[in-house]
Design a protein around this motif. Structure first.
Motif: not given
Length: 121
Positions: A29-33, A52-53, A68-72
């Motif tokens: 998952f962490g590799n994806y935008a 993204s990164w 927008i946020s993410r929890d890898n």
């Protein structure tokens, strides 16, 4: 393969808030935008935000109101929506791709089924 499942949509009054979630399958998952889009009836799909990164980027239409946020660790991306307006009514979908520009252009390989957001006046 990546499967995306959105949740958190619903009916809210103008000025209210909602937080959408997009849960992704897969161990990379962490590799994806990851991006959020929306489509209102009779209108074209609209890009909202990407993460993204390299950071985050917002469309002018939601800048300052949406985040927008993410929890890898949870394979999940979120869209916090504040100060909602009736014109925000749409089906909201998340998208994923390893190529940033592909996600932003709306050509991502992976899409969720969408979640309805309705803002009443």
């Amino acid at each position: 393969q990546v499967q995306l499942i959105e949740s958190g949509g619903g009916l809210v009054q103008a000025g209210g808030s909602l937080r959408l979630s997009c849960a992704a399958s897969g161990r990379t998952f962490g590799n994806y935008a990851m991006a959020w889009f929306r489509q209102a009836p009779g209108k074209e799909r609209e890009f909202l935000a990407v993460i993204s990164w390299s950071g985050v980027y917002y469309a002018d239409s939601v800048k300052g109101r949406f985040a927008i946020s993410r929890d890898n660790a949870k394979n999940t991306v979120y869209l916090q929506m504040n100060s909602l307006k009736p014109e925000d009514t749409a089906v909201y979908s998340c998208a994923a791709d390893v190529v940033y520009s592909t996600v932003v252009s709306g050509s991502a390989h992976y899409w969720g089924q969408g979640t309805q957001v309705t803002v009443s006046s």
